[in-house]
Scaffold this motif. Structure first.
Motif, PDB file in Angstrom:
ATOM      1  N   ASP A 496      39.603   3.508  35.914  1.00 39.26           N
ATOM      2  CA  ASP A 496      40.570   4.374  35.540  1.00 39.26           C
ATOM      3  C   ASP A 496      41.650   4.424  36.372  1.00 39.26           C
ATOM      4  OD1 ASP A 496      42.220   6.607  35.060  1.00 39.26           O
ATOM      5  OD2 ASP A 496      40.559   8.175  34.735  1.00 39.26           O
ATOM      6  N   LYS A 497      42.698   3.506  36.073  1.00 38.82           N
ATOM      7  CA  LYS A 497      43.740   3.229  37.236  1.00 38.82           C
ATOM      8  C   LYS A 497      44.773   4.378  37.458  1.00 38.82           C
ATOM      9  CE  LYS A 497      45.428  -0.815  36.879  1.00 38.82           C
ATOM     10  NZ  LYS A 497      45.926  -2.056  36.217  1.00 38.82           N
ATOM     11  N   ARG A 498      44.618   5.209  36.654  1.00 39.00           N
ATOM     12  CA  ARG A 498      45.543   6.375  36.947  1.00 39.00           C
ATOM     13  C   ARG A 498      45.025   7.167  37.986  1.00 39.00           C
ATOM     14  NH1 ARG A 498      47.840   8.814  31.080  1.00 39.00           N
ATOM     15  NH2 ARG A 498      48.806   7.064  30.485  1.00 39.00           N
ATOM     16  N   LYS A 499      43.493   7.337  37.774  1.00 37.60           N
ATOM     17  CA  LYS A 499      42.896   8.091  38.855  1.00 37.60           C
ATOM     18  C   LYS A 499      42.816   7.560  40.344  1.00 37.60           C
ATOM     19  CE  LYS A 499      38.597  10.848  39.627  1.00 37.60           C
ATOM     20  NZ  LYS A 499      37.457  11.163  39.110  1.00 37.60           N
ATOM     21  N   LEU A 500      42.652   5.975  39.775  1.00 32.24           N
ATOM     22  CA  LEU A 500      42.896   5.326  41.294  1.00 32.24           C
ATOM     23  C   LEU A 500      44.204   5.312  41.913  1.00 32.24           C
ATOM     24  CD1 LEU A 500      41.182   1.794  40.289  1.00 32.24           C
ATOM     25  CD2 LEU A 500      40.307   3.637  41.863  1.00 32.24           C
ATOM     26  N   ALA A 501      44.933   5.443  41.222  1.00 31.03           N
ATOM     27  CA  ALA A 501      46.521   5.344  41.801  1.00 31.03           C
ATOM     28  C   ALA A 501      46.611   6.474  42.582  1.00 31.03           C
ATOM     29  CB  ALA A 501      47.611   5.499  40.613  1.00 31.03           C
ATOM     30  N   LEU A 502      45.979   7.675  41.993  1.00 25.56           N
ATOM     31  CA  LEU A 502      46.126   9.129  42.762  1.00 25.56           C
ATOM     32  C   LEU A 502      45.277   9.038  44.031  1.00 25.56           C
ATOM     33  CD1 LEU A 502      46.293  11.497  39.815  1.00 25.56           C
ATOM     34  CD2 LEU A 502      48.314  10.877  41.310  1.00 25.56           C
ATOM     35  N   LEU A 503      44.136   8.525  43.933  1.00 19.11           N
ATOM     36  CA  LEU A 503      43.055   8.402  45.286  1.00 19.11           C
ATOM     37  C   LEU A 503      43.743   7.563  46.084  1.00 19.11           C
ATOM     38  CD1 LEU A 503      39.817   8.090  43.133  1.00 19.11           C
ATOM     39  CD2 LEU A 503      40.591   9.809  44.322  1.00 19.11           C
ATOM     40  N   PHE A 504      44.269   6.273  45.932  1.00 16.89           N
ATOM     41  CA  PHE A 504      44.966   5.591  46.895  1.00 16.89           C
ATOM     42  C   PHE A 504      46.108   5.910  47.496  1.00 16.89           C
ATOM     43  CE2 PHE A 504      42.294   1.900  44.612  1.00 16.89           C
ATOM     44  CZ  PHE A 504      41.112   2.289  45.246  1.00 16.89           C
ATOM     45  N   ASP A 505      46.736   6.848  46.708  1.00 17.45           N
ATOM     46  CA  ASP A 505      48.129   7.507  47.337  1.00 17.45           C
ATOM     47  C   ASP A 505      47.827   8.235  48.311  1.00 17.45           C
ATOM     48  OD1 ASP A 505      51.103   7.553  46.795  1.00 17.45           O
ATOM     49  OD2 ASP A 505      50.571   9.431  46.454  1.00 17.45           O
ATOM     50  N   ASN A 506      46.551   8.921  48.329  1.00 21.15           N
ATOM     51  CA  ASN A 506      46.357   9.986  49.481  1.00 21.15           C
ATOM     52  C   ASN A 506      45.652   9.596  50.702  1.00 21.15           C
ATOM     53  OD1 ASN A 506      45.385  12.357  50.686  1.00 21.15           O
ATOM     54  ND2 ASN A 506      44.008  12.765  49.147  1.00 21.15           N
ATOM     55  N   PRO A 507      46.448   9.477  51.767  1.00 23.47           N
ATOM     56  CA  PRO A 507      45.857   8.794  53.068  1.00 23.47           C
ATOM     57  C   PRO A 507      45.133   9.675  53.763  1.00 23.47           C
ATOM     58  CG  PRO A 507      48.251   9.569  53.156  1.00 23.47           C
ATOM     59  CD  PRO A 507      47.929   9.598  51.573  1.00 23.47           C
ATOM     60  N   ILE A 509      42.564  11.482  52.309  1.00 19.27           N
ATOM     61  CA  ILE A 509      41.022  11.591  51.846  1.00 19.27           C
ATOM     62  C   ILE A 509      39.973  10.676  52.746  1.00 19.27           C
ATOM     63  CG2 ILE A 509      41.508   9.274  50.598  1.00 19.27           C
ATOM     64  CD1 ILE A 509      39.917  10.747  47.961  1.00 19.27           C
ATOM     65  N   GLY A 510      38.887  11.386  52.660  1.00 17.92           N
ATOM     66  CA  GLY A 510      37.917  10.982  53.496  1.00 17.92           C
ATOM     67  C   GLY A 510      37.209   9.993  52.638  1.00 17.92           C
ATOM     68  N   LYS A 515      34.296   8.094  47.833  1.00 20.83           N
ATOM     69  CA  LYS A 515      33.182   7.479  47.452  1.00 20.83           C
ATOM     70  C   LYS A 515      32.659   8.178  46.137  1.00 20.83           C
ATOM     71  CE  LYS A 515      28.674   5.142  48.733  1.00 20.83           C
ATOM     72  NZ  LYS A 515      27.917   5.052  49.688  1.00 20.83           N
ATOM     73  N   ARG A 516      32.812   9.572  46.197  1.00 14.18           N
ATOM     74  CA  ARG A 516      31.994  10.445  45.199  1.00 14.18           C
ATOM     75  C   ARG A 516      32.922  10.079  43.866  1.00 14.18           C
ATOM     76  NH1 ARG A 516      34.037  15.342  43.585  1.00 14.18           N
ATOM     77  NH2 ARG A 516      35.465  15.316  45.640  1.00 14.18           N
TER      78      ARG A 516
END
Length: 563
Positions: A496-507, A509-510, A515-516
């Protein structure tokens, strides 16, 4: 008459003094400085109260001061709203809009030590597709005809445009149309594509004899049109009547419009011919598509031999994982990065490279007046190609450890000397065509992009896990072909590249949190591995149920295995 204002006093009212613009109050006779302020002033007031008393007295006694009231009001408002700032006023910094900055390198630098220290990953590659599916499995069931063909209604010549798999679409659709119209199909001609720049012909990529023999009882396929027919057209195919057919036309259109012209002319041409047949077609047409795609189209011997050699070498490299490996289709070539209009390192060199690539490939398409390009919005919408770094982060988060063998299917990676470094750090056992084969072995295919893509296709087809990162015909065909080979399950990770974009935009995040999310994404790909074709879906991505039949179905399963 002047208004009277009552002020607290010792018990009597004092009228306001008359206006005296020419004389200062301090010079008036009969009033001392002390007497003015002490007469009505209560005792026991604090210094702040006295100061306020003096200020009010001055305002009330000097009505001209009220001329400055608007200025005082505006100044106060400016101070309140923060336009005029002092050191004591906090400065609020706004974070850039999501996606507007490529933050993945920052995230990787932060998480790398924790990621490498994570020992929780088990043998992911051997257990990834272990989720139970109650609907049972599927098996290929494309039936070939055993009857002789009736007399042909004429010859159809098509010109296939695009790259390797768009041409494959043309071939399969042409087989379906020719079979439905009881026509003879001339081996499709391949257009020379301005981007692919590959002059390969049908028999350079596919086994022509195998193709003809597999279809012989369903569709006549020939290499040339009889000369007596071509004499009517001066032996020149450009003189043959050419149909300009709209994309996704129904098979009824071919029956009602194309067939009468075919019976009249005996030879017709359709150019260009790629997505010129709708996916919503009757079973007889779908069967011919299945037969062409999954049974009749086999790569030519040189390509097939090279591909199978690389598969064997990948399995040898993957001995620690039981011969199982992960294949990735990485679309981070210069033309893809340029076409996406996404921004990555924001450097001057990248801007110049992308501008030149867009002009070279699309001639002003991206510089039209009024066109606005918003890279941040493109990234948040999941339209940016995943970078090598992002692919590595994603797979490590999905549980694949450093020992996992990776096969990378790709063209020349943009700025690969720099962008490939983090992916190789995360997966040192990464291979490509160029690392698995010698230069001499690849020489016959080196300058032919479609043949190189066909080799990649073969190695990806036989991997335990296939990872698609950017859509397109290559992964769509592989998705269906893998379902056809692996009991209806695609064994494909579609992030899900939309979700990936939000995850990778958050410096912030642990690693555990990231991983979860990624493990859930991997699980979702597993649950979507079994899917049935819906009316407007591509049969080349969803072969069930038109090309496959259900087997060993459990008693409590529903009528559909789609989850």
């Amino acid at each position: 008459m002047h208004p009277k204002i009552r002020l607290p006093s010792s018990g009597h009212s004092t009228p306001s003094p008359p206006q005296s613009p020419l004389r200062s109050p301090r010079l008036r006779h009969g009033r001392s400085k002390t007497g003015r302020f002490s007469a009505g002033q209560p005792a026991g007031r604090t210094f702040a109260q006295r100061l306020a008393w003096i200020f009010l007295s001055v305002l009330l006694r000097r009505q001209g001061v009220f001329l400055f009231a608007p200025l005082i009001y505006i100044s106060g408002m400016l101070l309140y709203m923060g336009t005029v700032s002092f050191d004591v006023v906090p400065v609020i910094k706004h974070r850039p809009a999501p996606g507007s900055v490529y933050r993945s390198p920052e995230l990787y630098a932060k998480l790398r030590l924790e990621m490498d220290a994570d020992n929780s990953s088990f043998d992911t590659i051997s257990t990834i597709w272990k989720n139970p599916h109650k609907g049972g499995e599927w098996k290929p069931c494309v039936n070939k005809s055993s009857e002789d063909l009736p007399e042909s209604n004429g010859y159809i010549y098509v010109e296939a445009n695009g790259g390797l798999n768009q041409q494959r679409t043309s071939i399969c659709n042409a087989v379906a149309v020719a079979g439905y119209l009881n026509a003879t199909l001339l081996i499709p001609n391949f257009h020379y594509h301005s981007i692919w720049k590959d002059p390969s012909k049908f028999r350079d990529i596919y086994d022509g004899e195998y193709f003809i023999n597999t279809l012989k009882n369903d569709v006549r396929v020939v290499d040339k049109i009889p000369e007596y027919l071509m004499e009517r057209f001066g032996s020149n195919m450009t003189n043959v009547y050419n149909f300009r057919i709209k994309a996704w036309s129904s098979i009824q259109y071919y029956r009602d419009v194309v067939l009468p012209k075919l019976l009249e002319e005996k030879v017709i041409r359709i150019s260009p011919f790629a997505n010129r047949l709708s996916f919503d077609a009757p079973p007889a047409v779908q069967r011919l598509r299945c037969l062409a795609n999954y049974e009749a189209l086999r790569f030519s011997d040189p390509i097939l031999t090279m591909g199978e050699t690389l598969v064997a070498r990948m399995r040898k490299h993957s001995a620690v994982n039981g011969g199982k490996y992960v294949s990735i289709h990485l679309r981070f070539e210069e033309d893809m990065v340029a076409f996406s209009c996404c921004v990555f390192d924001v450097g001057k060199q990248e801007r110049e490279d992308m501008k030149a690539a867009r002009e070279r490939g699309w001639k002003g398409k991206f510089t039209k007046p009024g066109r606005v390009i918003r890279p941040g919005a493109i990234r948040i919408n999941g339209k940016c190609p995943l970078t090598p770094l992002e692919v590595g982060l994603m797979l490590r988060g999905m549980g694949f450890n450093k020992s996992t063998s990776i096969y990378l299917a790709s063209g020349k990676i943009y700025n690969g000397e720099k962008t490939m470094v983090p992916l190789l750090e995360m997966f040192p056992n990464l291979q490509t065509k160029e690392t698995l084969a010698s230069a001499d072995e690849l020489a016959p295919f080196q300058n032919f992009s479609s043949r190189m893509a066909a080799i990649d296709y073969t190695v990806c087809l036989h991997s335990e896990v296939f990872v698609t990162t950017q859509g397109g015909n290559f992964p769509h065909f592989l998705l269906g072909h893998r379902r056809y080979l692996y009991g209806g399950h695609s064994k494909t990770i579609r992030p899900d590249k939309r979700k990936l974009a939000l995850l990778f935009d958050n410096p912030n995040i642990g690693w555990k949190n990231l991983k979860r999310h990624l493990l859930n994404m991997r699980s979702h790909s597993d649950s979507k591995g079994f899917e049935l074709k819906r009316p407007n879906d591509s049969i080349y991505s969803f072969p069930c149920p038109n090309c496959m039949c259900r087997t060993n179905r459990t008693d409590d399963s529903k009528s559909s295995t789609a989850t």
